[in-house]
Design a protein around this motif. Structure first.
Motif, PDB file in Angstrom:
ATOM      1  N   ASN A  10     -36.649  23.090  73.437  1.00 26.23           N
ATOM      2  CA  ASN A  10     -37.059  23.081  72.022  1.00 26.23           C
ATOM      3  C   ASN A  10     -38.549  22.801  71.886  1.00 26.23           C
ATOM      4  O   ASN A  10     -38.997  22.248  70.875  1.00 26.23           O
ATOM      5  N   SER A  11     -39.339  23.163  72.914  1.00 29.67           N
ATOM      6  CA  SER A  11     -40.778  22.913  72.848  1.00 29.67           C
ATOM      7  C   SER A  11     -41.416  23.648  71.677  1.00 29.67           C
ATOM      8  O   SER A  11     -42.464  23.237  71.188  1.00 29.67           O
ATOM      9  N   ASN A  12     -40.801  24.755  71.226  1.00 25.53           N
ATOM     10  CA  ASN A  12     -41.155  25.368  69.952  1.00 25.53           C
ATOM     11  C   ASN A  12     -39.919  25.277  69.058  1.00 25.53           C
ATOM     12  O   ASN A  12     -38.944  25.995  69.260  1.00 25.53           O
ATOM     13  N   PRO A  13     -39.918  24.359  68.082  1.00 18.53           N
ATOM     14  CA  PRO A  13     -38.697  24.140  67.297  1.00 18.53           C
ATOM     15  C   PRO A  13     -38.214  25.373  66.546  1.00 18.53           C
ATOM     16  O   PRO A  13     -37.032  25.441  66.163  1.00 18.53           O
ATOM     17  N   LEU A  14     -39.097  26.331  66.291  1.00 18.59           N
ATOM     18  CA  LEU A  14     -38.682  27.550  65.597  1.00 18.59           C
ATOM     19  C   LEU A  14     -38.121  28.602  66.549  1.00 18.59           C
ATOM     20  O   LEU A  14     -37.574  29.602  66.101  1.00 18.59           O
ATOM     21  N   SER A  15     -38.286  28.379  67.852  1.00 21.34           N
ATOM     22  CA  SER A  15     -37.825  29.357  68.836  1.00 21.34           C
ATOM     23  C   SER A  15     -37.249  28.614  70.032  1.00 21.34           C
ATOM     24  O   SER A  15     -37.957  28.278  70.984  1.00 21.34           O
ATOM     25  N   LEU A  16     -35.949  28.339  69.994  1.00 21.47           N
ATOM     26  CA  LEU A  16     -35.260  27.633  71.072  1.00 21.47           C
ATOM     27  C   LEU A  16     -34.892  28.611  72.173  1.00 21.47           C
ATOM     28  O   LEU A  16     -34.741  29.818  71.949  1.00 21.47           O
ATOM     29  N   SER A  17     -34.728  28.095  73.371  1.00 20.36           N
ATOM     30  CA  SER A  17     -34.341  28.949  74.499  1.00 20.36           C
ATOM     31  C   SER A  17     -33.481  28.164  75.471  1.00 20.36           C
ATOM     32  O   SER A  17     -33.481  26.929  75.472  1.00 20.36           O
TER      33      SER A  17
ATOM     34  N   ASN B 272     -39.401  13.630  67.889  1.00 19.24           N
ATOM     35  CA  ASN B 272     -40.241  12.731  68.683  1.00 19.24           C
ATOM     36  C   ASN B 272     -39.488  12.462  69.969  1.00 19.24           C
ATOM     37  O   ASN B 272     -38.535  11.671  69.983  1.00 19.24           O
ATOM     38  N   GLN B 273     -39.876  13.126  71.049  1.00 17.98           N
ATOM     39  CA  GLN B 273     -39.079  13.054  72.275  1.00 17.98           C
ATOM     40  C   GLN B 273     -39.950  13.096  73.518  1.00 17.98           C
ATOM     41  O   GLN B 273     -41.112  13.482  73.475  1.00 17.98           O
ATOM     42  N   HIS B 274     -39.344  12.689  74.636  1.00 18.84           N
ATOM     43  CA  HIS B 274     -39.988  12.731  75.954  1.00 18.84           C
ATOM     44  C   HIS B 274     -39.009  13.370  76.932  1.00 18.84           C
ATOM     45  O   HIS B 274     -37.810  13.071  76.910  1.00 18.84           O
TER      46      HIS B 274
END
Length: 943
Positions: free
Chosen positions: A649-656, A493-495
């Motif tokens: 980490n907008s896609n938690p399964l695929s960080l960049s 839960n982040q901004h």
């Protein structure tokens, strides 16, 4: 740098006072007074008829022969389709003016078969099509017309000529709707067109110097018919459909009067018609493209010109304005400008099946259901002022500004399984993003021509500014499974506040000097400086404070990138008879200065030295047959998004994350084209080849965790999750080729166009620290048959086949082959001048894709209309879209680390009633000899 500038200033001062005898004038058509471009004007010796001086006319039919000796001469003017003209003249000291009116060569008409009008001809570097040789219905657009022409194809909404994408459209040599080629071709009626010219448009500086700078663009010039370039014309339409309260409304109205061209296009609909391209300055709609020095030849970059239609179903509103005119008492200031506004609301439902490349198994498999709502608004304003200050000096000023605002809400449900179908992870991810950005630039080009022919100096300076502000909210829940099936839960839960800004200035200073009658030389200096800042701050939610209070330093970063480039070099150009050659070499030093200020201080400074050779060879076997070969080396610097070392980490399964130690990419590009036209047989044959080899290729390094792993120092990557970061890798290259052949079958009144093509690419990627090469082979071909019967009966039938073969060197599975077959047909029939029947039909058959994606999609649209009023201006129509209710959207994407199949939502069957009013109010004015009717040539200036 000081030495080069000092040398240039010395040369300027020493040559400025040179005096001469010169001859100038205008070449025009005797009957129509049309100015004739590319006419060969030669001054001959009366003793032996040897050539003393020669030049070609410019886009205004003007020529200039300077540096002459007073005396008696023979003036010869020649141009294809015209009778050679000779005139005895006596030149005094100073300036003399001689105009010549050309007569049409009637002998050429006699040998041309009357029933087989001239379809296409080659004029130097320009391929010219005769619009009257291609029959279209009265309501056809320019796009409908050109897709009947040999060598021109429409692929996924993008128009290509001779294998290359058309990126600029001009009308009578003046830019039309800026860089939006699609809007220009869809909103002009075919009936105003006299000729279509396709050519490589050089930059304004290269047009002046006659020496290529690598910034060519594939251009299409529309030459209007006499009498059709004065008046008002266009369409106004509106319609209502069912089910779901569908509608369309719009207009395109053009006001042409002499040199003034003003056009208005507007549209509003909820039936997924996305008619204008989007200037994607935020990078949110899927467009890409970042090229350094190296130009177009052999490349494959889209330069943000045409953004493909987005997935999903859209409600779209758009407005476009375009102005082209000549200002001043002497009409010596050319002005073009355009404004675009786009607003869209797109709802997309998408299913994805993705297979990752792993050597141990067939690869872990990721399946995803994706829902998004995207609201996008875009403004673009462009102007170009071309001022002729006097006979020796001119100024070109090109300001541009664009603004984009975007909001998106999206939900992702994803599942990853291994080769045995055992669960690895699951995610439910919801995000909200709001972004806005501004881009602005101004280019100023000063051109000075000395008294001595071919001696020029030009300076081009460009300043740029950009700013982007964004914020993002994210709620996600991820469940991870270990080898025993035990699971663990991770919530987010982040901004995030994400802001970037930057500015830059670059220039090119050029001095050209004649070395002999056939050779010219150029010295150039091209400096560039840019500074970009990125500030990303991520805050975690604090349930006690009930706010986003704690900054997550692993997801936050403040970063600055500065780039300083100094490049200098020389070019030599040879032109004699049928041979044209340009040889050049440049030296470039690039300094990349990267500074991280938060969460830790870090400086990375990199310096690169590059030798940049260039070669351009042209040979004209005849007036209708030519060959061009180009080789160019270039560089590409990484973007700030690729450099900033901040975790996404907008896609938690695929960080960049970015990589501040990225190096500059260096490439070699080759380009070849062969053209042949036969006027009597009405045939056109083209061969195109392009290729590229990259050093320090900017690719991606991907870690696919087979067990819990720590990456990037302190980031926990749980089993099955991934971490991606740009890296430099060797071994990237690609090649593509196409062959097209077009001819007419006079007895059957048909036009036939064949094409064959192929491509091969090797894209390296790093997967779990081992290089994987994605080797992709493609073969394609097609046949298009179009009618040439009459304006009342018009049809086009085509078939294309695409074969693709993908081999990943790290995957222990057989090659991945898939096919796409396409059959398409378009039919228009006007019965007794009033009743109109239209139908389009297409079949897309997919084979070799994943389960559920091998489908045959048949899309059939049809309509019937009736024309009312005395001049048949009003048409009432009933249409059915997707009669078979079979529409679908399927695509395959291949990267260096995975292969995926994607299915998106589309509109299915609906019914529409529309009313269209056609405005046709053309004047009968005789063409003004001051008007422009041909494109601005990309070759050297007349001397």
């Amino acid at each position: 740098m000081r030495f080069i500038l000092g040398t240039l200033l010395t040369l300027l001062c020493s040559f400025i006072s040179y005096s001469q005898t010169e001859l100038s004038g205008k070449i025009s058509d005797l009957k129509t007074s049309e100015k004739l471009m590319d006419a060969r004007v030669a001054l001959l010796s009366p003793v032996d008829s040897s050539v003393v001086k020669a030049a070609n006319t410019d886009e205004n039919g003007m020529y200039l022969l300077a540096g002459l000796t007073p005396g008696n001469y023979i003036l010869k003017v020649s141009l294809f389709e015209y009778v050679d003209q000779f005139k005895n003249i006596s030149l005094p000291e100073g300036k003399a003016i001689t105009d010549i009116a050309m007569k049409t060569d009637t002998k050429l008409d006699e040998v041309t078969i009357e029933a087989n009008a001239v379809r296409v001809e080659q004029k130097g570097d320009t391929t010219q099509y005769n619009a009257d040789a291609y029959k279209t219905n009265p309501d056809a657009t320019v796009q409908d017309l050109i897709t009947k022409m040999p060598g021109i194809t429409l692929e996924n909404g993008v128009v290509k000529a001779q294998g290359e994408q058309i990126t600029k459209v001009l009308i009578d040599g003046q830019e039309f709707f800026g860089d939006d080629a699609a809007a220009a071709m869809k909103n002009l009626p075919a009936e105003i067109v006299s000729k279509i010219q396709v050519y490589d448009q050089a930059s304004d500086q290269a047009k002046f110097t006659g020496i290529s700078d690598g910034n060519e663009a594939k251009a299409l010039n529309i030459v209007t018919k006499a009498g059709k370039n004065n008046g008002q014309f266009g369409k106004i339409y509106g319609g209502y459909g069912t089910p779901n309260n569908l509608y369309v409304a719009g207009a395109n109205v053009n006001f042409f009067k002499g040199t003034r061209r003003f056009s208005v296009v507007g549209m509003s609909n909820n039936v997924n018609q996305q008619n204008f391209s989007t200037d994607d300055i935020l990078g949110v709609t899927g467009s890409t493209g970042n090229t350094g020095r190296g130009g177009r030849y052999g490349g494959n970059d889209n330069e943000n010109y045409l953004v493909s239609q987005q997935n999903g179903v859209s409600m779209t509103h758009g407005l476009g304005l375009n102005l082209s005119d000549k200002w001043g008492k002497k009409k010596n200031t050319k002005v073009t400008g355009s404004y675009f506004f786009n607003q869209s609301d797109t709802k997309n439902a998408q299913q994805t099946n993705r297979t990752y490349v792993l050597s141990t198994t067939a690869g872990q498999i990721y399946s995803e259901d994706f829902l998004s709502t995207i609201k996008n608004a875009n403004h673009r304003l462009n102007f170009k002022f071309d001022l002729a200050l006097d006979s020796m000096n001119s100024l070109v000023i090109t300001p541009k500004v664009s603004y984009q605002g975007n909001t998106r809400e999206q939900t992702t449900d994803g599942t990853t399984v291994d080769g045995t179908n055992a669960l690895i992870n699951q995610v439910n991810n919801r995000t909200y993003t709001e972004t806005k950005g501004l881009n602005a630039s101004t280019s100023i080009l000063w051109r000075h021509r000395f008294a001595k022919p071919r001696r020029t100096f030009s300076a081009n300076l460009t300043g740029t500014y950009n700013v982007k502000e964004g914020n993002n909210g994210q709620l996600s829940s991820s469940r991870y499974y270990d080898e025993t099936g035990q699971d663990s839960l991770a919530d987010i839960n982040q901004h995030t506040d994400n802001n970037t800004s930057g500015y830059g200035v670059n220039g090119r200073f050029s001095f050209t000097e004649p070395i002999s009658k056939s050779w010219s030389g150029e010295l150039y200096y091209a400096p560039a400086y840019s500074a970009n800042n990125a500030d990303k701050r991520t805050y975690d939610f604090d349930s006690i404070a009930n706010s986003y209070y704690y900054m997550d330093t692993t997801l936050s970063n403040v970063f600055e990138n500065q780039t300083l480039v100094n490049e200098g070099g020389t070019n030599f150009r040879f032109q004699k008879n049928k041979v044209g050659l340009q040889l050049g070499v440049g030296y470039q030093n690039s300094l990349l200065m990267n500074t991280q200020e938060f969460p830790t201080d870090r400086d990375v400074n990199l310096s690169f030295n590059s030798i940049l050779p260039f070669m351009r060879f042209k040979y004209e076997f005849s007036k209708s047959t030519g060959l061009m070969l180009v080789y160019r080396a270039g560089t590409r610097n990484p973007t700030i998004d690729q450099l900033q070392n901040a975790i996404d980490n907008s896609n938690p399964l695929s960080l960049s994350s970015g990589n501040p130690e990225l190096k500059q990419q260096y490439n070699h590009r080759v380009f070849a084209r062969f053209n042949n036209t036969n006027i009597r047989k009405a045939t056109n044959f083209n061969i195109f080849f392009g290729g590229e080899v990259n050093r320090n290729y900017i690719s991606n390094g991907t870690i696919i965790a087979t067990s819990d792993t720590v990456v990037n120092g302190n980031i926990l990557l749980q089993r099955g999750a991934q971490f991606r970061q740009p890296v430099n890798l060797p071994g990237s290259y690609n090649a593509r080729t196409s062959i097209s052949y077009g001819f007419s079958v006079t007895k059957l009144k048909l036009n036939l166009n064949f094409y064959l093509g192929g491509a091969y690419s090797v894209a390296p990627g790093l997967i779990n620290n081992v290089i994987n090469q994605a080797k992709t082979s493609n073969a394609n071909g097609g046949l298009t048959i179009s009618s040439n019967i009459s304006e009342n009966l018009d049809f086009t039938v085509g078939y294309t086949l695409n074969y693709n073969n993908v081999i990943n060197t790290r995957q222990n599975v057989s090659a991945n082959e898939y096919f796409v077959h396409n059959v398409n047909a378009r039919f228009n029939w006007i019965i007794k001048e009033r009743l109109v029947i239209n139908s389009t039909y297409s079949v897309n058959a997919y084979a070799g894709l994943g389960s559920g994606y091998n489908q045959t999609i048949m899309l059939w649209n049809g309509g019937i209309g009736y024309k009312l009023l005395k001049k048949k201006q009003l048409e009432l129509r009933v249409s059915v879209f997707d009669i078979l209710n079979n529409n679908n959207s399927i695509s395959r994407n291949v990267t260096e680390s995975y292969i995926e199949d994607v299915k998106s939502n589309v509109l299915n069957r609906y019914y529409m009633f529309t009313a269209t009013y056609t405005l046709r109010n053309f004047g009968t004015k005789t063409p003004d000899p001051k008007e422009t009717h041909s494109h601005e040539d990309g070759g050297p200036p007349p001397h």
